[in-house]
Motif scaffolding. Structure first.
Motif, PDB file in Angstrom:
ATOM      1  N   LYS A  93      -7.636   7.232  18.071  1.00 50.56           N
ATOM      2  CA  LYS A  93      -8.903   7.899  18.374  1.00 50.56           C
ATOM      3  C   LYS A  93      -8.854   9.394  18.114  1.00 50.56           C
ATOM      4  N   PHE A  94      -7.718  10.045  18.424  1.00 50.48           N
ATOM      5  CA  PHE A  94      -7.694  11.501  18.408  1.00 50.48           C
ATOM      6  C   PHE A  94      -6.735  12.132  17.387  1.00 50.48           C
ATOM      7  N   VAL A  95      -5.729  11.405  16.954  1.00 53.34           N
ATOM      8  CA  VAL A  95      -4.713  12.013  16.088  1.00 53.34           C
ATOM      9  C   VAL A  95      -4.906  11.637  14.617  1.00 53.34           C
TER      10      VAL A  95
ATOM     11  N   LEU B 274       5.074  12.990   7.663  1.00 52.00           N
ATOM     12  CA  LEU B 274       6.533  12.829   7.622  1.00 52.00           C
ATOM     13  C   LEU B 274       7.211  14.077   7.073  1.00 52.00           C
ATOM     14  N   GLU B 275       6.583  14.737   6.116  1.00 55.02           N
ATOM     15  CA  GLU B 275       7.149  15.978   5.589  1.00 55.02           C
ATOM     16  C   GLU B 275       7.192  17.048   6.669  1.00 55.02           C
ATOM     17  N   GLN B 276       6.148  17.117   7.494  1.00 54.37           N
ATOM     18  CA  GLN B 276       6.143  18.085   8.592  1.00 54.37           C
ATOM     19  C   GLN B 276       7.225  17.757   9.620  1.00 54.37           C
ATOM     20  N   VAL B 277       7.402  16.473   9.908  1.00 54.71           N
ATOM     21  CA  VAL B 277       8.469  16.061  10.827  1.00 54.71           C
ATOM     22  C   VAL B 277       9.825  16.430  10.245  1.00 54.71           C
ATOM     23  N   LYS B 278      10.001  16.144   8.961  1.00 53.26           N
ATOM     24  CA  LYS B 278      11.270  16.470   8.295  1.00 53.26           C
ATOM     25  C   LYS B 278      11.539  17.968   8.357  1.00 53.26           C
ATOM     26  N   LEU B 279      10.499  18.784   8.125  1.00 49.11           N
ATOM     27  CA  LEU B 279      10.643  20.235   8.200  1.00 49.11           C
ATOM     28  C   LEU B 279      11.027  20.659   9.612  1.00 49.11           C
ATOM     29  N   PHE B 280      10.373  20.091  10.609  1.00 46.87           N
ATOM     30  CA  PHE B 280      10.681  20.388  12.010  1.00 46.87           C
ATOM     31  C   PHE B 280      12.146  20.080  12.300  1.00 46.87           C
ATOM     32  N   VAL B 281      12.608  18.911  11.856  1.00 47.07           N
ATOM     33  CA  VAL B 281      13.990  18.491  12.095  1.00 47.07           C
ATOM     34  C   VAL B 281      14.967  19.434  11.399  1.00 47.07           C
TER      35      VAL B 281
ATOM     36  N   GLN C 129       0.818  -1.193   0.000  1.00 46.22           N
ATOM     37  CA  GLN C 129       0.000   0.000   0.000  1.00 46.22           C
ATOM     38  C   GLN C 129       0.854   1.245   0.000  1.00 46.22           C
ATOM     39  N   SER C 130       0.322   2.281  -0.638  1.00 53.33           N
ATOM     40  CA  SER C 130       0.998   3.566  -0.631  1.00 53.33           C
ATOM     41  C   SER C 130       0.905   4.195   0.731  1.00 53.33           C
ATOM     42  N   PRO C 131       1.941   4.979   1.152  1.00 50.71           N
ATOM     43  CA  PRO C 131       1.851   5.704   2.416  1.00 50.71           C
ATOM     44  C   PRO C 131       0.721   6.720   2.436  1.00 50.71           C
ATOM     45  N   ASN C 132       0.201   7.122   1.234  1.00 50.28           N
ATOM     46  CA  ASN C 132      -0.956   8.009   1.194  1.00 50.28           C
ATOM     47  C   ASN C 132      -2.202   7.167   1.393  1.00 50.28           C
ATOM     48  N   MET C 133      -2.527   6.853   2.643  1.00 49.73           N
ATOM     49  CA  MET C 133      -3.568   5.883   2.931  1.00 49.73           C
ATOM     50  C   MET C 133      -4.896   6.556   3.247  1.00 49.73           C
ATOM     51  N   THR C 134      -5.993   5.852   2.978  1.00 47.66           N
ATOM     52  CA  THR C 134      -7.306   6.333   3.365  1.00 47.66           C
ATOM     53  C   THR C 134      -7.455   6.198   4.862  1.00 47.66           C
ATOM     54  N   GLN C 135      -8.572   6.759   5.405  1.00 43.21           N
ATOM     55  CA  GLN C 135      -8.755   6.709   6.853  1.00 43.21           C
ATOM     56  C   GLN C 135      -8.845   5.276   7.347  1.00 43.21           C
TER      57      GLN C 135
ATOM     58  N   GLY D 184      -2.374  12.816   5.123  1.00 47.22           N
ATOM     59  CA  GLY D 184      -1.937  11.455   5.386  1.00 47.22           C
ATOM     60  C   GLY D 184      -0.537  11.380   5.974  1.00 47.22           C
ATOM     61  N   TRP D 185      -0.072  10.146   6.128  1.00 45.41           N
ATOM     62  CA  TRP D 185       1.199   9.917   6.808  1.00 45.41           C
ATOM     63  C   TRP D 185       2.392  10.477   6.034  1.00 45.41           C
ATOM     64  N   ASN D 186       2.313  10.492   4.702  1.00 48.29           N
ATOM     65  CA  ASN D 186       3.414  11.067   3.935  1.00 48.29           C
ATOM     66  C   ASN D 186       3.578  12.549   4.255  1.00 48.29           C
TER      67      ASN D 186
END
Length: 207
Positions: free
Chosen positions: A150-152, A166-173, A2-8, A161-163
């Motif tokens: 439940k909340f995040v 990860l981009e936001q985490v990468k930007l933060f880092v 599956q792609s990291p761009n996942m549905t809910q 999505g998760w991709n």
């Protein structure tokens, strides 16, 4: 695969794998393959939990976080000290900490803080041979996984999505490592919020 761009629905099915893979990768990076604890491995993997879905995301998340996890040490260790002052209320206080991390809203930094707290607290319980360590650690893992589901999850979906997470985490880092003004402002605000959360938790724990 599956792609990291996942549905809910797909995200709900794979979040546990992402979180558990993150924890396993943190253990590998901090402890080394030759010193890995079988108890930690069991707790992080979970019984019968397949880690194929989401494992790439969890590994990438651990790679990014490992570059800056030291900035969360004071915050997460403050949480641990607060909980261990009253071990008889451990379960209730863990839940307070988890919800307290997001008291000021959900951000990539707050999600990282929660995951690092989970890893460091489970490591603390196991390495110090706290009575019932494996059971306590499994409860911590379950509490974090359930809270994120439940909340995040809805917030992660809302940003793409998760991709995108990860981009936001990468930007933060990158902002932290580069020392830019933007990073200083963002982390400064996060640090003030973290101190406030720890202080609030300590106040309520000691009442």
């Amino acid at each position: 695969m599956q792609s990291p761009n996942m549905t809910q629905t797909e995200t709900q099915d794979t979040e546990e794998s992402i979180i558990r893979t993150f924890m396993l990768e943190q253990e590998r990076r901090h402890q080394g393959r030759e010193r890995r604890s079988s108890v930690l491995d069991n707790v992080f993997r979970g019984q019968g939990q397949a880690l194929s879905e989401g494992s790439e995301i969890g590994s990438r998340l651990a790679e990014y976080v490992s570059q800056i996890d030291a900035i969360f040490v004071d915050e997460t260790d403050g949480y641990i000290r607060a909980i261990e002052e009253r071990p008889q209320n451990r379960t209730e206080n863990i839940q307070r900490i988890i919800s307290g991390v997001f008291r000021q809203g959900i951000t990539a930094g707050h999600v990282m803080s929660l995951l690092i707290f989970g890893y460091r607290y489970i490591n603390y319980v196991v390495t110090r041979n706290v009575t019932g360590a494996e059971e306590i650690s499994a409860r911590i893992m379950r509490a974090i996984i359930d809270y994120i589901k439940k909340f995040v999850t809805s917030w992660i979906n809302s940003i793409g999505g998760w991709n995108m997470f990860l981009e936001q985490v990468k930007l933060f880092v990158n902002q932290h490592l580069s020392g830019t003004q933007q990073r200083q402002l963002m982390y400064g605000a996060a640090a003030v919020g973290a101190v406030a959360i720890v202080a609030t938790c300590l106040y309520y724990f000691r009442k």
